[in-house]
Design a protein around this motif. Structure first.
Motif, PDB file in Angstrom:
ATOM      1  N   ASN A  15       0.814  -1.210   0.000  1.00 49.65           N
ATOM      2  CA  ASN A  15       0.000   0.000   0.000  1.00 49.65           C
ATOM      3  C   ASN A  15       0.848   1.261   0.000  1.00 49.65           C
ATOM      4  OD1 ASN A  15      -2.481   1.141  -0.081  1.00 49.65           O
ATOM      5  ND2 ASN A  15      -2.780   1.152   2.131  1.00 49.65           N
ATOM      6  N   ASP A  16       2.125   1.064  -0.217  1.00 52.57           N
ATOM      7  CA  ASP A  16       3.072   2.137  -0.014  1.00 52.57           C
ATOM      8  C   ASP A  16       3.390   2.853  -1.318  1.00 52.57           C
ATOM      9  OD1 ASP A  16       4.830   3.765   1.220  1.00 52.57           O
ATOM     10  OD2 ASP A  16       6.450   2.319   1.297  1.00 52.57           O
ATOM     11  N   THR A 122      12.592   3.473  16.022  1.00 52.27           N
ATOM     12  CA  THR A 122      12.251   2.129  16.529  1.00 52.27           C
ATOM     13  C   THR A 122      12.204   1.090  15.420  1.00 52.27           C
ATOM     14  OG1 THR A 122       9.840   2.468  16.410  1.00 52.27           O
ATOM     15  CG2 THR A 122      10.946   3.129  18.443  1.00 52.27           C
ATOM     16  N   GLN A 123      12.065   1.521  14.170  1.00 50.01           N
ATOM     17  CA  GLN A 123      12.042   0.550  13.068  1.00 50.01           C
ATOM     18  C   GLN A 123      13.386  -0.159  12.903  1.00 50.01           C
ATOM     19  OE1 GLN A 123      11.636   2.574   9.063  1.00 50.01           O
ATOM     20  NE2 GLN A 123      12.094   4.377  10.318  1.00 50.01           N
ATOM     21  N   PHE A 124      14.454   0.459  13.380  1.00 50.64           N
ATOM     22  CA  PHE A 124      15.797  -0.109  13.207  1.00 50.64           C
ATOM     23  C   PHE A 124      16.288  -0.887  14.428  1.00 50.64           C
ATOM     24  CE2 PHE A 124      15.921   4.022  10.776  1.00 50.64           C
ATOM     25  CZ  PHE A 124      15.744   3.434   9.531  1.00 50.64           C
ATOM     26  N   ASP A 125      15.519  -0.886  15.476  1.00 58.57           N
ATOM     27  CA  ASP A 125      15.964  -1.489  16.733  1.00 58.57           C
ATOM     28  C   ASP A 125      15.365  -2.887  16.926  1.00 58.57           C
ATOM     29  OD1 ASP A 125      16.582  -2.205  19.297  1.00 58.57           O
ATOM     30  OD2 ASP A 125      15.658  -0.445  20.255  1.00 58.57           O
ATOM     31  N   GLY A 138      19.120   3.718   4.917  1.00 57.28           N
ATOM     32  CA  GLY A 138      19.182   4.653   3.804  1.00 57.28           C
ATOM     33  C   GLY A 138      17.817   5.085   3.278  1.00 57.28           C
ATOM     34  N   SER A 139      16.841   4.236   3.433  1.00 56.00           N
ATOM     35  CA  SER A 139      15.487   4.607   3.019  1.00 56.00           C
ATOM     36  C   SER A 139      14.483   4.133   4.067  1.00 56.00           C
ATOM     37  CB  SER A 139      15.143   4.004   1.661  1.00 56.00           C
ATOM     38  OG  SER A 139      15.267   2.590   1.717  1.00 56.00           O
ATOM     39  N   PRO A 140      14.375   4.942   5.115  1.00 54.74           N
ATOM     40  CA  PRO A 140      13.494   4.579   6.219  1.00 54.74           C
ATOM     41  C   PRO A 140      12.052   4.427   5.746  1.00 54.74           C
ATOM     42  CG  PRO A 140      14.608   6.690   6.640  1.00 54.74           C
ATOM     43  CD  PRO A 140      14.998   6.258   5.281  1.00 54.74           C
ATOM     44  N   LYS A 141      11.339   3.573   6.408  1.00 52.79           N
ATOM     45  CA  LYS A 141       9.970   3.274   5.988  1.00 52.79           C
ATOM     46  C   LYS A 141       8.959   4.001   6.869  1.00 52.79           C
ATOM     47  CE  LYS A 141       7.583  -1.069   5.098  1.00 52.79           C
ATOM     48  NZ  LYS A 141       7.887  -2.521   5.093  1.00 52.79           N
TER      49      LYS A 141
END
Length: 210
Positions: A15-16, A122-125, A138-141
């Motif tokens: 859906n992005d 928090t998406q990277f942890d 490099g391309s956070p969501k």
DNA sequence: GCCAACGTTGGC
DNA sequence: GCCAACGTTGGC
């Protein structure tokens, strides 16, 4: 750290539709298109609830207790909600702090957007309940904004009261006849029109119904 | 605790 | 790209 949205890992990004094109070349405060949205409603849970052993509680009192009465709105993992934060929220805009998943849900207070969107750490942890293994540095969501407590409403405005008015107005028309709180009930970050905002603020000075 | 509404997944 | 199965939200 609001954690209204129960943590989910999603493998795909079906859906992005806007992820690739916007944001990469943006500095944070410049170059964002103007949007017609002016106010917001953001949901968070004021009661303790444990998700993977972590308490997701974050009520308006918790925000007040934060340094500077300010917090980042992390943990949102819904594309529509993210897009509102990432693309449309502007410095200085006001939002209603809504208490969800509690005995009497409703609007507790008012906050201000004090920092426009930036990547949700928090998406990277891997240890965080909202970790997303598909997100790349490099391309956070996922994105978040910072909000600052402004004030409590003069009285708590329960969902039931808003619902009653919504039901009265939805066929005949009225300020709340299309409010996202009921037309897009599950969205945790919602736009509020100026008309809706003003109408709800006026309820502060009225006696509670029933 | 139930469950309607609805967003996401993934086979085809 | 359809859509059934599945998972989540969040009021009640």
């Amino acid at each position: 750290m609001p954690r209204t949205e129960r943590g989910v890992k999603r493998k795909r990004d079906t859906n992005d539709k806007t992820a690739k094109t916007s944001n990469t070349s943006q500095t944070n405060t410049e170059q964002k298109a103007t949007s017609c949205y002016s106010h917001w409603l953001m949901k968070s849970e004021p009661d303790s609830r444990f998700e993977k052993g972590v308490d997701v509680k974050f009520g308006i009192e918790d925000l007040k207790a934060c340094e500077n009465q300010t917090a980042c709105w992390d943990g949102v993992r819904n594309y529509q909600a993210r897009n509102f934060m990432r693309d449309d929220m502007r410095l200085g805009q006001k939002m209603f702090f809504y208490h969800s998943n509690t005995k009497i849900p409703g609007i507790a207070g008012i906050c201000e957007i004090v920092k426009e969107s930036y990547p949700d750490h928090t998406q990277f942890d891997p240890k965080d309940i909202h970790y997303d293994s598909s997100a790349k540095k490099g391309s956070p969501k996922w994105f978040m904004v910072d909000v600052k407590f402004e004030r409590m409403l003069k009285r708590f405005i329960p969902l039931s009261e808003l619902k009653q008015m919504y039901l009265e107005q939805k066929d005949s028309g009225g300020p709340l006849s299309k409010i996202a709180l009921f037309t897009k009930a599950r969205l945790s970050v919602q736009p509020i029109t100026t008309e809706e905002w003003d109408f709800i603020l006026n309820l502060e000075d009225e006696d509670p119904k029933s």
